[in-house]
Design an enzyme around this catalytic site. Structure first.
Site, PDB file in Angstrom:
ATOM      1  CB  ALA A 140      -8.108   4.285  -8.361  1.00  0.00           C
TER       2      ALA A 140
ATOM      3  N   GLY B 240      -3.118   2.478  -8.533  1.00  0.00           N
ATOM      4  CA  GLY B 240      -3.148   3.349  -9.783  1.00  0.00           C
ATOM      5  C   GLY B 240      -1.986   4.156 -10.057  1.00  0.00           C
TER       6      GLY B 240
ATOM      7  CD  GLU C 178      -2.972  -0.459 -11.462  1.00  0.00           C
ATOM      8  OE1 GLU C 178      -3.604   0.456 -10.861  1.00  0.00           O
ATOM      9  OE2 GLU C 178      -3.412  -1.570 -11.986  1.00  0.00           O
TER      10      GLU C 178
ATOM     11  CD  GLU D 207      -4.083  -2.147  -6.829  1.00  0.00           C
ATOM     12  OE1 GLU D 207      -3.387  -2.721  -6.403  1.00  0.00           O
ATOM     13  OE2 GLU D 207      -4.014  -1.236  -7.937  1.00  0.00           O
TER      14      GLU D 207
HETATM   15  C1  HXC Z   1      -8.622   8.418  -1.798  1.00  0.00           C
HETATM   16  C2  HXC Z   1      -6.814   8.966  -0.583  1.00  0.00           C
HETATM   17  C3  HXC Z   1      -6.211   7.796  -1.285  1.00  0.00           C
HETATM   18  C4  HXC Z   1      -6.733   6.946  -2.264  1.00  0.00           C
HETATM   19  C5  HXC Z   1      -4.859   8.489   0.124  1.00  0.00           C
HETATM   20  N1  HXC Z   1      -5.929   9.496   0.558  1.00  0.00           N
HETATM   21  N2  HXC Z   1      -4.955   7.526  -0.566  1.00  0.00           N
HETATM   22  N3  HXC Z   1      -8.062   9.258  -0.930  1.00  0.00           N
HETATM   23  N4  HXC Z   1      -7.919   7.606  -2.512  1.00  0.00           N
HETATM   24  N5  HXC Z   1      -6.304   6.135  -2.972  1.00  0.00           N
HETATM   25  C6  HXC Z   1      -6.143  10.323   1.301  1.00  0.00           C
HETATM   26  C7  HXC Z   1      -6.441   9.791   2.650  1.00  0.00           C
HETATM   27  O1  HXC Z   1      -7.827   9.271   2.841  1.00  0.00           O
HETATM   28  C8  HXC Z   1      -6.344  10.885   3.430  1.00  0.00           C
HETATM   29  O2  HXC Z   1      -7.623  11.753   3.495  1.00  0.00           O
HETATM   30  C9  HXC Z   1      -5.297  11.835   2.969  1.00  0.00           C
HETATM   31  O3  HXC Z   1      -5.009  11.235   1.478  1.00  0.00           O
HETATM   32  C10 HXC Z   1      -3.901  11.491   3.679  1.00  0.00           C
HETATM   33  O4  HXC Z   1      -3.600  10.110   3.511  1.00  0.00           O
HETATM   34  P1  HXC Z   1      -3.334   9.169   5.032  1.00  0.00           P
HETATM   35  O5  HXC Z   1      -3.747   7.850   4.869  1.00  0.00           O
HETATM   36  O6  HXC Z   1      -3.792  10.115   6.251  1.00  0.00           O
HETATM   37  O7  HXC Z   1      -1.632   9.419   4.867  1.00  0.00           O
HETATM   38  P2  HXC Z   1      -0.679   8.414   5.458  1.00  0.00           P
HETATM   39  O8  HXC Z   1      -1.196   8.190   6.833  1.00  0.00           O
HETATM   40  O9  HXC Z   1       0.609   9.079   5.376  1.00  0.00           O
HETATM   41  O10 HXC Z   1      -0.586   7.254   4.715  1.00  0.00           O
HETATM   42  C11 HXC Z   1      -0.309   7.406   3.289  1.00  0.00           C
HETATM   43  C12 HXC Z   1      -0.799   5.967   2.566  1.00  0.00           C
HETATM   44  C13 HXC Z   1      -2.169   5.777   2.901  1.00  0.00           C
HETATM   45  C14 HXC Z   1      -0.006   4.680   3.204  1.00  0.00           C
HETATM   46  C15 HXC Z   1      -0.493   6.222   1.057  1.00  0.00           C
HETATM   47  O11 HXC Z   1      -2.879   6.924   2.360  1.00  0.00           O
HETATM   48  C16 HXC Z   1      -2.742   4.602   2.012  1.00  0.00           C
HETATM   49  O12 HXC Z   1      -2.767   3.442   2.207  1.00  0.00           O
HETATM   50  N6  HXC Z   1      -3.509   5.080   0.786  1.00  0.00           N
HETATM   51  C17 HXC Z   1      -4.353   4.072   0.042  1.00  0.00           C
HETATM   52  C18 HXC Z   1      -3.320   3.493  -0.929  1.00  0.00           C
HETATM   53  C19 HXC Z   1      -4.224   2.430  -1.904  1.00  0.00           C
HETATM   54  O13 HXC Z   1      -4.645   1.297  -1.203  1.00  0.00           O
HETATM   55  N7  HXC Z   1      -4.053   2.591  -3.124  1.00  0.00           N
HETATM   56  C20 HXC Z   1      -4.574   1.887  -4.107  1.00  0.00           C
HETATM   57  C21 HXC Z   1      -5.970   2.296  -4.390  1.00  0.00           C
HETATM   58  S1  HXC Z   1      -6.995   1.384  -5.279  1.00  0.00           S
HETATM   59  P3  HXC Z   1      -8.258  12.357   4.689  1.00  0.00           P
HETATM   60  O14 HXC Z   1      -9.323  12.982   4.180  1.00  0.00           O
HETATM   61  O15 HXC Z   1      -8.626  11.256   5.621  1.00  0.00           O
HETATM   62  O16 HXC Z   1      -7.015  13.393   5.382  1.00  0.00           O
HETATM   63  C22 HXC Z   1      -6.487   1.394  -6.988  1.00  0.00           C
HETATM   64  C23 HXC Z   1      -6.881   0.508  -7.717  1.00  0.00           C
HETATM   65  C24 HXC Z   1      -7.314   0.903  -9.210  1.00  0.00           C
HETATM   66  O17 HXC Z   1      -5.447   2.150  -6.969  1.00  0.00           O
HETATM   67  C25 HXC Z   1      -7.987  -0.167  -9.822  1.00  0.00           C
HETATM   68  C26 HXC Z   1      -8.566  -1.171  -8.879  1.00  0.00           C
HETATM   69  C27 HXC Z   1      -9.996  -1.139  -8.523  1.00  0.00           C
END
Ligand code: HXC
Length: 257
Positions: free
Chosen positions: A65, A108, A111, A131
């Site tokens: 998400a 997400g 999911e 998360e």
């Molecule tokens: C918003 C995101 C994002 C996300 C990545 N980006 N994941 N933006 N929401 N979930 C954005 C980053 O901010 C970044 O933007 C760009 O995408 C590239 O990501 P990087 O981190 O620079 O890439 P990398 O170093 O290759 O790492 C990839 C990654 C990392 C390991 C996937 O991006 C990551 O950990 N993302 C978050 C994963 C996560 O926690 N997902 C769960 C979300 S909560 P910029 O602008 O900085 O370039 C969820 C729960 C739903 O899904 C319901 C519960 C509340």
């Protein structure tokens, strides 16, 4: 309809939907949800389409998400807006949807892949429910669907440690149905969808409904549901055609009726 966060292509009787927010690794925001619902509902209603494939990019199916969209929301915003409840509509699509996953399918993203009917993974796929690392828990079914896919021990491990699972582990534990080389992912998923689309559409849709019913009911009720649905298929011309074709040693010509 013109979409901004997804692309849509029709290949024969298959709809191919690609998540397309490359700068955010296909993070799922409100616009992605509404476009994905519009596209899948349109295919669901289109008599020329029998199955769909949902994919992302080589790097990410979807990294979750959209954290930046959620970050500043209050409990009241989340509650009144009923955030993420819209995804339930996605699970009401009646035609089969195959998730073709390469790269990250996190939060997400994992999911969403699990909301599809089955998952074909590239050997580069990485699944996770991270998360907990953000101070929250899965909110689009991760704690429920993942547990049903892989059992309590592994679901707890994934949800409590936030670690990622690679494609081989995901196949071993039943999260994905098959793993293919990354370069062949979309072709393999399209091939599977075309195979499904070659069968009788009502039978395909009822098979999806019957398998899904097993998640929601007791074995006795599920078996009764399956039998009734099985009986009902004898009302269709395609059952006569399928069985006649077998007896006559020829390919069936299903007409979806
Ligand atoms: C918003 C995101 C994002 C996300 C990545 N980006 N994941 N933006 N929401 N979930 C954005 C980053 O901010 C970044 O933007 C760009 O995408 C590239 O990501 P990087 O981190 O620079 O890439 P990398 O170093 O290759 O790492 C990839 C990654 C990392 C390991 C996937 O991006 C990551 O950990 N993302 C978050 C994963 C996560 O926690 N997902 C769960 C979300 S909560 P910029 O602008 O900085 O370039 C969820 C729960 C739903 O899904 C319901 C519960 C509340």
């Amino acid at each position: 309809m013109a979409y901004e966060t997804i692309t849509v292509e029709t290949r024969g009787r298959v709809g191919l939907i690609t998540l397309n927010r490359p700068k955010a690794l296909n993070a799922l925001n409100g616009q992605v949800l509404s476009e994905l619902l519009a596209a899948t509902k349109a295919y669901d209603a289109d008599p020329e389409i029998s199955a769909m494939v949902l994919t992302g990019s080589e790097k990410a199916f979807a990294a979750g998400a959209d954290i930046k969209e959620m970050q500043s929301k209050s409990y009241l915003d989340m509650y009144l807006g009923d955030l993420f409840s819209g995804w339930e509509e996605f699970t009401r699509i009646r035609k089969p949807i195959i998730a073709a996953v390469a790269g990250y399918a996190l939060g997400g993203g994992c999911e969403l892949a699990m909301m599809c009917d089955f998952i074909i993974a590239a050997d580069t796929a990485k699944f996770g429910q991270p998360e907990i690392t953000l101070g929250v828990i899965p909110g689009m079914g991760g704690s429920q669907r993942l547990t049903r896919f892989v059992g309590k021990s592994k679901a707890m491990d994934m949800c409590l440690t936030g670690r990622m699972m690679d494609a081989a582990e995901a196949e071993r534990c039943g999260l994905v149905s098959r793993v293919v080389p990354a370069g062949e992912l979309v072709d393999e998923a399209l091939k599977a969808a075309e195979k499904i689309a070659s069968f009788s559409l009502p039978a395909v849709m009822m098979a999806k409904e019957a398998v899904n019913r097993s998640y929601e009911t007791t074995l006795a009720e599920g078996l009764r549901f399956e039998r009734r649905v099985f009986h009902s298929l004898f009302a269709f011309e395609d059952q006569k055609e399928g069985m006649a074709a077998f007896s006559e040693k020829r390919k069936p010509d299903f007409r979806n009726r």
